[in-house]
Structure formats: structure tokens, C-alpha cells
Motif scaffolding. Structure first.
Motif, PDB file in Angstrom:
ATOM      1  N   THR A 289       2.893  13.285 103.200  1.00 40.42           N
ATOM      2  CA  THR A 289       3.929  14.178 103.749  1.00 40.42           C
ATOM      3  C   THR A 289       3.311  15.475 104.237  1.00 40.42           C
ATOM      4  OG1 THR A 289       4.473  15.165 101.589  1.00 40.42           O
ATOM      5  CG2 THR A 289       5.693  13.192 102.247  1.00 40.42           C
ATOM      6  N   ALA A 290       2.255  15.947 103.570  1.00 44.44           N
ATOM      7  CA  ALA A 290       1.567  17.155 104.025  1.00 44.44           C
ATOM      8  C   ALA A 290       0.956  16.950 105.407  1.00 44.44           C
ATOM      9  CB  ALA A 290       0.487  17.560 103.027  1.00 44.44           C
ATOM     10  N   CYS A 291       0.638  15.692 105.741  1.00 41.15           N
ATOM     11  CA  CYS A 291       0.114  15.349 107.065  1.00 41.15           C
ATOM     12  C   CYS A 291       1.230  15.196 108.103  1.00 41.15           C
ATOM     13  CB  CYS A 291      -0.684  14.054 106.997  1.00 41.15           C
ATOM     14  SG  CYS A 291      -2.260  14.201 106.122  1.00 41.15           S
ATOM     15  N   GLY A 292       2.468  15.407 107.686  1.00 42.39           N
ATOM     16  CA  GLY A 292       3.583  15.309 108.615  1.00 42.39           C
ATOM     17  C   GLY A 292       4.148  13.912 108.764  1.00 42.39           C
ATOM     18  N   LEU A 293       3.850  13.026 107.800  1.00 44.06           N
ATOM     19  CA  LEU A 293       4.409  11.674 107.861  1.00 44.06           C
ATOM     20  C   LEU A 293       5.734  11.615 107.107  1.00 44.06           C
ATOM     21  CD1 LEU A 293       1.408   9.246 107.245  1.00 44.06           C
ATOM     22  CD2 LEU A 293       2.311  10.093 109.402  1.00 44.06           C
ATOM     23  N   VAL A 294       6.667  10.875 107.648  1.00 41.39           N
ATOM     24  CA  VAL A 294       7.896  10.563 106.922  1.00 41.39           C
ATOM     25  C   VAL A 294       7.576   9.472 105.908  1.00 41.39           C
ATOM     26  CG1 VAL A 294      10.197   9.541 107.113  1.00 41.39           C
ATOM     27  CG2 VAL A 294       9.427  11.215 108.803  1.00 41.39           C
ATOM     28  N   PRO A 295       7.977   9.643 104.645  1.00 41.61           N
ATOM     29  CA  PRO A 295       7.726   8.600 103.646  1.00 41.61           C
ATOM     30  C   PRO A 295       8.968   7.737 103.419  1.00 41.61           C
ATOM     31  CG  PRO A 295       8.348  10.596 102.518  1.00 41.61           C
ATOM     32  CD  PRO A 295       8.457  10.892 104.002  1.00 41.61           C
ATOM     33  N   LYS A 301      13.439   4.065  88.561  1.00 40.01           N
ATOM     34  CA  LYS A 301      13.786   5.012  87.500  1.00 40.01           C
ATOM     35  C   LYS A 301      12.546   5.474  86.727  1.00 40.01           C
ATOM     36  CE  LYS A 301      14.703   1.485  83.954  1.00 40.01           C
ATOM     37  NZ  LYS A 301      15.708   0.948  82.997  1.00 40.01           N
ATOM     38  N   SER A 302      11.435   4.769  86.881  1.00 42.23           N
ATOM     39  CA  SER A 302      10.211   5.131  86.174  1.00 42.23           C
ATOM     40  C   SER A 302       9.229   5.889  87.051  1.00 42.23           C
ATOM     41  CB  SER A 302       9.524   3.868  85.627  1.00 42.23           C
ATOM     42  OG  SER A 302      10.342   3.198  84.707  1.00 42.23           O
ATOM     43  N   SER A 303       9.698   6.380  88.183  1.00 40.48           N
ATOM     44  CA  SER A 303       8.814   7.060  89.125  1.00 40.48           C
ATOM     45  C   SER A 303       9.322   8.446  89.477  1.00 40.48           C
ATOM     46  CB  SER A 303       8.684   6.236  90.411  1.00 40.48           C
ATOM     47  OG  SER A 303       7.958   6.952  91.393  1.00 40.48           O
ATOM     48  N   ALA A 304       8.395   9.407  89.512  1.00 45.03           N
ATOM     49  CA  ALA A 304       8.735  10.775  89.924  1.00 45.03           C
ATOM     50  C   ALA A 304       8.684  10.941  91.429  1.00 45.03           C
ATOM     51  CB  ALA A 304       7.749  11.757  89.283  1.00 45.03           C
ATOM     52  N   THR A 305       8.101   9.993  92.145  1.00 45.11           N
ATOM     53  CA  THR A 305       7.815  10.171  93.562  1.00 45.11           C
ATOM     54  C   THR A 305       9.064  10.408  94.392  1.00 45.11           C
ATOM     55  OG1 THR A 305       6.059   8.555  93.149  1.00 45.11           O
ATOM     56  CG2 THR A 305       6.352   9.286  95.406  1.00 45.11           C
ATOM     57  N   LYS A 306      10.187   9.891  93.951  1.00 43.08           N
ATOM     58  CA  LYS A 306      11.420  10.083  94.706  1.00 43.08           C
ATOM     59  C   LYS A 306      11.825  11.544  94.830  1.00 43.08           C
ATOM     60  CE  LYS A 306      14.130   8.730  90.577  1.00 43.08           C
ATOM     61  NZ  LYS A 306      12.998   8.173  89.794  1.00 43.08           N
ATOM     62  N   PHE A 308      10.209  13.742  96.195  1.00 42.58           N
ATOM     63  CA  PHE A 308       9.740  14.246  97.482  1.00 42.58           C
ATOM     64  C   PHE A 308      10.663  13.874  98.646  1.00 42.58           C
ATOM     65  CE2 PHE A 308       5.495  13.512  95.245  1.00 42.58           C
ATOM     66  CZ  PHE A 308       5.396  14.833  94.836  1.00 42.58           C
ATOM     67  N   ALA A 309      11.625  12.987  98.428  1.00 43.04           N
ATOM     68  CA  ALA A 309      12.491  12.527  99.509  1.00 43.04           C
ATOM     69  C   ALA A 309      13.444  13.640  99.965  1.00 43.04           C
ATOM     70  CB  ALA A 309      13.290  11.308  99.075  1.00 43.04           C
ATOM     71  N   LEU A 310      13.527  13.870 101.276  1.00 45.57           N
ATOM     72  CA  LEU A 310      14.425  14.883 101.836  1.00 45.57           C
ATOM     73  C   LEU A 310      15.696  14.265 102.401  1.00 45.57           C
ATOM     74  CD1 LEU A 310      11.841  17.126 103.758  1.00 45.57           C
ATOM     75  CD2 LEU A 310      12.723  17.409 101.428  1.00 45.57           C
ATOM     76  N   THR A 311      15.746  12.946 102.428  1.00 49.03           N
ATOM     77  CA  THR A 311      16.914  12.239 102.944  1.00 49.03           C
ATOM     78  C   THR A 311      16.983  10.860 102.291  1.00 49.03           C
ATOM     79  OG1 THR A 311      17.865  11.181 104.923  1.00 49.03           O
ATOM     80  CG2 THR A 311      15.490  11.539 104.934  1.00 49.03           C
ATOM     81  N   ALA A 339       9.939  12.335 114.122  1.00 52.51           N
ATOM     82  CA  ALA A 339       9.128  13.524 114.418  1.00 52.51           C
ATOM     83  C   ALA A 339       9.752  14.778 113.812  1.00 52.51           C
ATOM     84  CB  ALA A 339       8.980  13.681 115.929  1.00 52.51           C
ATOM     85  N   GLU A 340      11.077  14.877 113.900  1.00 52.95           N
ATOM     86  CA  GLU A 340      11.783  16.036 113.343  1.00 52.95           C
ATOM     87  C   GLU A 340      11.594  16.111 111.835  1.00 52.95           C
ATOM     88  OE1 GLU A 340      16.411  17.461 112.584  1.00 52.95           O
ATOM     89  OE2 GLU A 340      15.972  15.917 114.088  1.00 52.95           O
ATOM     90  N   TYR A 341      11.770  14.981 111.163  1.00 50.62           N
ATOM     91  CA  TYR A 341      11.624  14.968 109.713  1.00 50.62           C
ATOM     92  C   TYR A 341      10.160  15.099 109.295  1.00 50.62           C
ATOM     93  CZ  TYR A 341      16.254  14.416 107.750  1.00 50.62           C
ATOM     94  OH  TYR A 341      17.540  14.654 107.318  1.00 50.62           O
ATOM     95  N   GLY A 342       9.252  14.647 110.132  1.00 49.31           N
ATOM     96  CA  GLY A 342       7.839  14.830 109.824  1.00 49.31           C
ATOM     97  C   GLY A 342       7.496  16.300 109.662  1.00 49.31           C
ATOM     98  N   GLU A 343       8.046  17.141 110.517  1.00 52.77           N
ATOM     99  CA  GLU A 343       7.823  18.588 110.409  1.00 52.77           C
ATOM    100  C   GLU A 343       8.457  19.138 109.134  1.00 52.77           C
ATOM    101  OE1 GLU A 343       9.275  20.401 113.944  1.00 52.77           O
ATOM    102  OE2 GLU A 343       7.812  19.423 115.261  1.00 52.77           O
ATOM    103  N   LYS A 344       9.646  18.646 108.788  1.00 52.37           N
ATOM    104  CA  LYS A 344      10.315  19.107 107.559  1.00 52.37           C
ATOM    105  C   LYS A 344       9.506  18.726 106.319  1.00 52.37           C
ATOM    106  CE  LYS A 344      15.049  18.830 109.409  1.00 52.37           C
ATOM    107  NZ  LYS A 344      16.387  18.176 109.268  1.00 52.37           N
ATOM    108  N   TYR A 345       8.959  17.523 106.321  1.00 55.03           N
ATOM    109  CA  TYR A 345       8.172  17.077 105.168  1.00 55.03           C
ATOM    110  C   TYR A 345       6.893  17.893 105.028  1.00 55.03           C
ATOM    111  CZ  TYR A 345      10.978  13.101 103.657  1.00 55.03           C
ATOM    112  OH  TYR A 345      11.979  12.316 103.137  1.00 55.03           O
ATOM    113  N   ALA A 346       6.237  18.180 106.160  1.00 50.16           N
ATOM    114  CA  ALA A 346       5.014  18.975 106.108  1.00 50.16           C
ATOM    115  C   ALA A 346       5.299  20.374 105.557  1.00 50.16           C
ATOM    116  CB  ALA A 346       4.384  19.069 107.491  1.00 50.16           C
ATOM    117  N   GLU A 347       6.423  20.946 105.936  1.00 49.19           N
ATOM    118  CA  GLU A 347       6.802  22.273 105.451  1.00 49.19           C
ATOM    119  C   GLU A 347       7.125  22.234 103.961  1.00 49.19           C
ATOM    120  OE1 GLU A 347       7.343  26.267 105.531  1.00 49.19           O
ATOM    121  OE2 GLU A 347       6.608  25.018 107.184  1.00 49.19           O
ATOM    122  N   ALA A 348       7.857  21.203 103.521  1.00 50.92           N
ATOM    123  CA  ALA A 348       8.218  21.084 102.104  1.00 50.92           C
ATOM    124  C   ALA A 348       6.991  20.903 101.221  1.00 50.92           C
ATOM    125  CB  ALA A 348       9.181  19.909 101.914  1.00 50.92           C
ATOM    126  N   ALA A 349       5.976  20.244 101.739  1.00 51.35           N
ATOM    127  CA  ALA A 349       4.768  19.973 100.952  1.00 51.35           C
ATOM    128  C   ALA A 349       3.995  21.238 100.628  1.00 51.35           C
ATOM    129  CB  ALA A 349       3.867  18.984 101.695  1.00 51.35           C
TER     130      ALA A 349
END
Length: 377
Positions: A289-295, A301-306, A308-311, A339-349
Motif C-alpha cells: 500500500t505504501a507503493c500505492g497499490l490497492v490491496p 478473524k485471526s488476522s490484523a491485516t484487515k 489496512f482496508a480503506l473500503t 488509481a484514486e484509491y492507490g493514492e489514498k492507500y499510499a497516504e494512509a501508509a
């Protein structure tokens, strides 16, 4: 400040070790002195321990890039005498004995939680046994972690899990493992054929790459998708056979890549997917996400990774390849939104940089040192 960092091994690409080494480098950059106690430690003033061999268990552990170190008080004591604070990265036999020594010496100590019980249950395909996960959490606590006042939790998720399973440590400090500055949006995307979907992580049962391969086979655009997996592990040949059988264009890179090269390759992708069902944080997803990729992230329920989701469009039902295929198709078919969300993810990271995490770790060590010194007076 003089900081001793204790872990079984340093020559490993497992997340706990990689994160610990980054923290050591960052703390030294801030002017602190750091000495590592581990098998394979090579610093001039580090403490190098011999390898401990455990029948069968050592063989299994080595397949997951884990080596056990042999406790040696004669080697460890001088480092502990030198240190102002001692930080424990793992929780195996050597660490338990070293913690006892540190307490006898009256040294401030902190510990990190990097291994979930679910890593064991999912890896051994025994996750459905009732209460087993809870019992392992209790074993971790009673055997090792209950002796610490301060613990480093890489996410709010694992902090809440520890509390849920009865950890009573007074100070559970949430500090992200952080990502390196090399992971940032590329200045430009190089032209490439097809649509590149990427995932980084061990090729193992709990990472669930098989779900991603199945999802791509079910995608409406499977003939355009190129799947790139970065990681090594016991499932490599199985995944290659699965991809060939399903007609999925799969490339696996299992050799070590310099961080600049990995960041470049991830940044040149079109979409990042994280199917792992057991994650304390999953820095690999954060790096993407720091690279601007949408994940697209498993909502396990056993994962913290969620976290990072913005949508909701970046989440799929855990272990559901059909639902994942739908999400892949959505982002494939909506490039402007991607592309729009890629920028949002990079900013959130930006709130999870390694520099920020190291500052928080420094504060944690200082607080614990001050606390122990006050009690001693």
C-alpha cells in the motif's frame, strides 16, 4: 541507552527477525548502542550462541527458517551486565532462561509477541480442535510472557487477542513493525503486458496462496492476469502444479531480493492481494500500500491485516476464492477508481513508517528502564 536484543537467530527472513534487525539498525541510527544475543550474530560486540538441536522439531522449524539457539550464561551474562535494558524478540527455551538471568540481575526487560498460536494450528492443519488456540495462548503466557510488565504488540488486533486470552501484563504497547522508506509510489510505471497481481509472504498453509491461485482461475479476466508470488516455503511445488493445472500464469520468486529490488517489483504491479488468514500485522501488505497499490485482504478473524482496508471493496471473505475473484474483477474493471484509491492507500501508509515505530520503541525502553530504576530505589 545500551540495548541488548535477544532472539534465537539473525540469519532468517522470518518476519520477527527481519523486523528486529530493522529496529536494531534504527536504534543505532538514533545514537543508541545495540548488542544482539543470537545464533549467527556477527557484530563485533554481539553475543554469538551455538545452535540447539531438538529431534524432529529442529527439522520442522528449519523449513520455516527458524533455528533454535543454545543458552550459554557465560556468553550472555557480560552483555546483560553492559545493557541498560534487554528486549526479547522470541519466546523459546533460550529466551526463557535468559529472562530468568536478567531478572536475577535486576535488569529492565521488555518482550515482543511475533508468533500467534494460529501459526501453529493452521500450519499443522489442527485449527478446528476446540480451545486449542486458547490453550497455546495460555501456555505462552504462563511459560514466558507473564514475567514481563511491558510487551510490544505490533497491532491493536494482537493486543486485543492477548487481553481476550488472559494476558495481564500492565503495559501492552502497540507499535507497528513499520515499513522501510524504499517502499513508496514509483515515479512511473514501466509498460508491461497483462495485469500483474502480487503477493509477498511465506509459501505456507496459513498464507493461503492456493486461494489466490483458485480465484484467478475463476476471474473473468484470468487470461490477462499474471500472478507474482514473492517468498519461499514448503508449498512452492504444490502451487506451481496447481497453477499449471488451472491455467494460471504464475511466477514465483523465492530467492532473496535486496529491499530496493523488491520495492521496485511490488511498485510495478497493478494490484496486491493478501490471502493470509493468520497475521499479527502483515508488513508485506503495508509495504504494497505504501507503493500505492490497492490491496484485497482476507477478512479472517485471526488476522490484523484487515485494519489496512480503506473500503469494503478491499476485503474478501476468508478462504472464499469466488468472492476474491469478484473483487479482483472489480478492481481490474475500474482502473480510475483503482488509481484514486492507490493514492489514498499510499497516504494512509505514512502513519506506519519504520522511523516512527523506532521512536515509539525508544520511548518504550526508556519508560521501562525508568520504571525499574524507580522500583529499585
Amino acid at each position: 541507552m545500551k540495548i541488548a536484543v535477544v532472539m534465537d537467530m539473525v540469519d532468517s527472513r522470518c518476519g520477527a527477525v527481519v523486523s528486529a534487525k530493522r529496529f536494531c539498525e534504527g536504534l543505532e541510527a538514533l545514537g543508541h548502542e545495540v548488542r544482539i544475543v543470537a545464533h549467527g550474530a556477527t557484530g563485533e560486540n554481539d553475543c554469538t550462541l551455538d545452535k540447539r538441536r531438538v529431534p524432529l522439531l529442529s527439522w520442522v522449524a528449519k523449513r520455516n527458517e527458524t533455528i533454535f539457539a543454545k543458552y550459554d550464561e557465560e556468553k550472555i551474562r557480560p552483555v546483560f551486565e553492559w545493557a541498560d535494558v534487554i528486549h526479547f524478540v522470541l519466546q523459546f527455551k533460550m529466551e526463557k532462561k535468559a529472562k530468568k538471568l536478567a531478572d536475577e540481575m535486576g535488569k529492565p526487560t521488555t518482550a515482543a509477541i511475533h508468533v500467534q498460536p494460529e501459526n501453529i494450528t493452521y500450519g499443522g492443519h489442527i485449527e478446528r480442535i476446540p480451545y486449542l488456540t486458547h490453550l497455546i495462548y495460555r501456555y505462552y503466557y504462563n511459560r514466558f510472557y507473564r514475567y514481563f510488565d511491558t510487551m510490544h504488540c505490533p497491532s491493536e488486533f494482537i493486543k486485543s487477542e492477548l487481553i481476550k486470552h488472559g494476558f495481564k501484563n500492565p503495559n501492552l504497547v502497540v507499535i507497528s513493525n513499520g515499513f522501510e522508506p524504499q517502499f513508496r509510489p514509483p515515479e512511473k510505471k514501466e509498460p508491461h503486458d497483462g495485469f500483474i497481481v502480487t503477493m509477498t509472504g511465506r509459501l505456507s498453509a496459513d498464507k493461503r496462496q492456493r486461494i489466490l491461485i483458485s480465484a484467478i482461475a475463476k476471474s473473468r479476466h484470468s487470461d490477462m492476469i499474471r500472478l507474482k508470488l514473492f517468498g519461499r516455503g514448503t508449498k512452492k511445488e504444490k502451487y506451481l502444479r496447481q497453477a499449471k493445472r488451472l491455467g494460471v500464469n504464475l511466477e514465483i520468486t523465492d530467492e532473496f531480493l535486496p529491499i530496493e529490488e523488491l520495492a521496485y517489483r511490488v511498485g510495478q504491479s497493478d494490484l496486491y492481494v493478501h490471502t493470509g488468514c493468520v497475521e499479527i500485522e502483515a508488513i508485506a501488505c503495508l509495504e504494497a500500500t505504501a507503493c500505492g497499490l490497492v490491496p484485497i485482504i482476507s477478512n479472517s478473524k485471526s488476522s490484523a491485516t484487515k485494519q489496512f482496508a480503506l473500503t469494503e471493496k478491499s476485503l474478501f471473505r476468508a478462504n472464499d476464492s469466488k468472492d476474491l475473484a469478484k473483487k479482483i474483477d472489480y478492481w481490474y474493471e475500474h482502473p480510475d477508481e483503482r488509481a484514486e484509491y492507490g493514492e489514498k492507500y499510499a497516504e494512509a501508509a505514512k502513519g506506519y513508517t519504520i522511523a516512527e515505530s523506532i521512536k515509539k520503541a525508544e520511548e518504550m525502553f526508556l519508560r521501562e528502564t525508568e520504571r525499574v530504576n524507580r522500583v529499585a530505589k
